[in-house]
Design a protein around this motif. Structure first.
Motif, mmCIF file in Angstrom:
data_model
loop_
_atom_site.group_PDB
_atom_site.id
_atom_site.type_symbol
_atom_site.label_atom_id
_atom_site.label_comp_id
_atom_site.label_asym_id
_atom_site.label_seq_id
_atom_site.Cartn_x
_atom_site.Cartn_y
_atom_site.Cartn_z
ATOM 1 N N GLY A 126 29.158 37.847 45.140
ATOM 2 C CA GLY A 126 28.696 38.631 44.317
ATOM 3 C C GLY A 126 28.881 38.205 42.896
ATOM 4 N N GLN A 127 29.057 38.565 41.972
ATOM 5 C CA GLN A 127 28.496 38.503 40.520
ATOM 6 C C GLN A 127 30.183 38.247 39.844
ATOM 7 O OE1 GLN A 127 26.052 40.637 38.008
ATOM 8 N NE2 GLN A 127 24.416 40.625 39.601
ATOM 9 N N GLY A 128 30.368 37.440 38.846
ATOM 10 C CA GLY A 128 31.739 37.340 38.055
ATOM 11 C C GLY A 128 31.445 37.819 36.811
ATOM 12 N N TRP A 129 32.259 38.926 36.313
ATOM 13 C CA TRP A 129 32.029 39.527 35.017
ATOM 14 C C TRP A 129 33.391 39.004 34.221
ATOM 15 C CZ3 TRP A 129 28.585 43.878 33.236
ATOM 16 C CH2 TRP A 129 27.274 43.769 34.062
ATOM 17 N N GLY A 130 34.268 39.657 34.610
ATOM 18 C CA GLY A 130 35.867 39.789 33.677
ATOM 19 C C GLY A 130 37.027 39.340 34.652
ATOM 20 N N LEU A 131 37.928 38.763 34.013
ATOM 21 C CA LEU A 131 39.135 38.319 34.623
ATOM 22 C C LEU A 131 40.241 38.228 33.928
ATOM 23 C CD1 LEU A 131 39.519 36.843 37.551
ATOM 24 C CD2 LEU A 131 39.462 34.694 36.351
ATOM 25 N N THR A 132 41.373 38.894 34.623
ATOM 26 C CA THR A 132 42.744 38.995 33.808
ATOM 27 C C THR A 132 43.793 38.599 34.962
ATOM 28 O OG1 THR A 132 44.123 40.192 32.498
ATOM 29 C CG2 THR A 132 43.084 41.460 33.951
ATOM 30 N N HIS A 133 45.084 39.109 34.623
ATOM 31 C CA HIS A 133 45.750 39.063 35.882
ATOM 32 C C HIS A 133 47.235 39.814 35.520
ATOM 33 C CE1 HIS A 133 49.007 36.287 33.928
ATOM 34 N NE2 HIS A 133 47.912 35.853 33.198
ATOM 35 N N HIS A 137 48.770 38.628 40.981
ATOM 36 C CA HIS A 137 47.381 38.609 41.381
ATOM 37 C C HIS A 137 46.513 38.295 40.294
ATOM 38 C CE1 HIS A 137 49.135 40.588 44.763
ATOM 39 N NE2 HIS A 137 48.742 39.355 45.399
ATOM 40 N N LEU A 138 45.268 37.816 40.288
ATOM 41 C CA LEU A 138 44.209 37.841 39.495
ATOM 42 C C LEU A 138 43.703 39.059 39.600
ATOM 43 C CD1 LEU A 138 42.792 34.152 40.073
ATOM 44 C CD2 LEU A 138 44.263 34.877 38.296
ATOM 45 N N ILE A 139 42.857 39.750 38.677
ATOM 46 C CA ILE A 139 42.127 40.903 38.778
ATOM 47 C C ILE A 139 40.642 40.888 37.944
ATOM 48 C CG2 ILE A 139 41.989 43.353 38.109
ATOM 49 C CD1 ILE A 139 45.298 43.331 37.264
ATOM 50 N N MET A 140 39.415 41.112 38.840
ATOM 51 C CA MET A 140 38.545 40.518 38.689
ATOM 52 C C MET A 140 37.267 41.718 38.473
ATOM 53 S SD MET A 140 36.207 37.861 40.750
ATOM 54 C CE MET A 140 34.180 37.671 40.784
ATOM 55 N N SER A 141 36.392 41.746 37.553
ATOM 56 C CA SER A 141 35.535 42.633 37.747
ATOM 57 C C SER A 141 34.094 42.032 38.069
ATOM 58 C CB SER A 141 35.327 43.330 36.206
ATOM 59 O OG SER A 141 34.899 42.417 35.320
ATOM 60 N N ASP A 142 33.158 42.866 38.379
ATOM 61 C CA ASP A 142 31.748 42.217 38.776
ATOM 62 C C ASP A 142 30.493 43.280 38.200
ATOM 63 O OD1 ASP A 142 31.846 44.503 40.403
ATOM 64 O OD2 ASP A 142 31.544 43.400 42.278
ATOM 65 N N GLY A 143 30.886 44.312 37.236
ATOM 66 C CA GLY A 143 29.827 44.890 36.838
ATOM 67 C C GLY A 143 29.991 46.486 37.304
ATOM 68 N N SER A 144 30.545 46.628 38.451
ATOM 69 C CA SER A 144 30.631 47.656 39.289
ATOM 70 C C SER A 144 31.912 48.558 38.795
ATOM 71 C CB SER A 144 30.607 47.393 40.590
ATOM 72 O OG SER A 144 32.000 46.987 41.133
ATOM 73 N N ALA A 145 32.073 49.502 39.557
ATOM 74 C CA ALA A 145 33.299 50.502 39.102
ATOM 75 C C ALA A 145 34.555 49.732 40.062
ATOM 76 C CB ALA A 145 32.938 51.946 39.554
ATOM 77 N N THR A 146 34.269 48.824 40.661
ATOM 78 C CA THR A 146 35.595 48.087 41.654
ATOM 79 C C THR A 146 35.968 47.052 41.032
ATOM 80 O OG1 THR A 146 34.382 49.168 43.398
ATOM 81 C CG2 THR A 146 35.948 47.381 43.726
ATOM 82 N N LEU A 147 37.518 46.888 40.731
ATOM 83 C CA LEU A 147 38.149 45.909 40.447
ATOM 84 C C LEU A 147 38.790 45.360 41.577
ATOM 85 C CD1 LEU A 147 39.737 47.032 37.305
ATOM 86 C CD2 LEU A 147 37.781 45.739 37.487
ATOM 87 N N ARG A 148 38.833 43.956 41.751
ATOM 88 C CA ARG A 148 39.170 43.141 42.956
ATOM 89 C C ARG A 148 40.456 42.228 42.473
ATOM 90 N NH1 ARG A 148 33.811 43.992 43.721
ATOM 91 N NH2 ARG A 148 33.373 44.889 45.902
ATOM 92 N N TYR A 149 41.625 42.544 43.229
ATOM 93 C CA TYR A 149 42.662 41.846 43.136
ATOM 94 C C TYR A 149 42.479 40.550 43.965
ATOM 95 C CZ TYR A 149 45.200 45.371 40.585
ATOM 96 O OH TYR A 149 45.788 46.168 39.500
ATOM 97 N N ARG A 150 42.837 39.528 43.451
ATOM 98 C CA ARG A 150 42.559 38.082 44.266
ATOM 99 C C ARG A 150 43.925 37.154 44.232
ATOM 100 N NH1 ARG A 150 37.076 36.761 45.686
ATOM 101 N NH2 ARG A 150 35.810 38.258 44.907
#
Length: 262
Positions: A126-133, A137-150
């Motif tokens: 997928g796409q990479g947009w924003g990142l924090t932690h 865990h890292l927390i990542m956005s991809d432009g959708s309404a879903t945030l993914r913890y990595r």
């Protein structure tokens, strides 16, 4: 039968009350500008992070993507590294002694040390947009309404969080900052930042920063639709927020009122 009817009505009232509470519009956080600092109009801001008094910033666009360490007070570049022209830099975060930088469509997270020397990379779909932690865990956005913890070690997904406001999905989540136990997220092509509860994904409050655009002169070539609000950094020591936008000439230091529990 009468008792059953009373019980059903009571349950329905409770459910309606709960739904009504969830659908209440999130409050607007009050804020004020403390300082206006310099920002380079050539930098198409994608990620912003404050670390040990220095500002780390990623700037996007193909052929112009770079990662910078800047002096907060003056905007002076202290160190920089240019990305290969086929990379479009996106959000960053600092995890311990590593700077993690997303790329937009290249599906690669580049890893640097604190001197911006490349030390590794991870891949993702997928796409990479924003990142924090947060603390784990890292927390990542991809432009959708879903945030993914990595997981920080291998970038594998450990949790997904659906972001909503008034029961509706909030998409176009972009640059992220974890602060005050909440996830603050720029909503792309808007003047708002969402303050998201990491427990359930609910937007607990909004930060409406539209008035900031009237506080500086627009440089030549300014594009109202392209040069939007983007970039959030937080200083835990002072509890100040720093915000800017893509190719903005200024960086704002903000005092943001705390969110009061409902």
């Amino acid at each position: 039968m009468y008792r059953h009817s009373i019980l059903i009505i009571a349950l329905l009232c409770c459910c309606c009350t709960a739904v009504s509470a969830r659908a209440q519009p999130p409050p607007m956080l009050q804020w004020r500008v403390l300082r206006t600092l310099t920002h380079d109009i050539a930098h198409y801001t994608q990620g912003l992070e404050l670390h040990e008094g220095k500002l780390f910033e990623s700037a996007g666009l193909y052929g112009r993507s770079a990662l910078y360490i800047k002096e907060l007070e003056t905007g002076t570049i202290l160190r920089e590294t240019r990305l290969a022209p086929h990379f479009f830099a996106e959000g960053i975060t600092i995890w311990r002694d590593r700077v993690m930088l997303l790329t937009w469509l290249e599906r690669i997270a580049l890893v640097f040390d604190l001197d911006l020397v490349p030390v590794g990379r991870h891949t993702y779909s997928g796409q990479g947009w924003g990142l924090t932690h947060d603390a784990a865990h890292l927390i990542m956005s991809d432009g959708s309404a879903t945030l993914r913890y990595r997981h920080p070690d291998d970038f594998r997904i450990v949790r997904e969080l659906q972001v909503t406001a008034e029961g509706r999905a909030v998409d176009r989540l972009n640059e992220l900052e974890y602060a005050r136990g909440l996830i603050f997220a720029n909503v792309w092509k808007s003047d708002r930042i969402a303050a998201i509860d990491p427990a359930d994904g609910r937007v607990r409050a909004w930060l409406d920063l539209a008035p900031l655009k009237s506080r500086f002169d627009k440089p030549a070539g300014w594009d109202e639709h392209e040069h939007v609000l983007n970039g959030i950094a937080h200083d835990p020591a002072s509890d100040r927020f720093y915000v800017t936008g893509k190719c903005w000439p200024v960086l704002f230091e903000l005092d943001v009122a705390p969110l009061h529990s409902p």
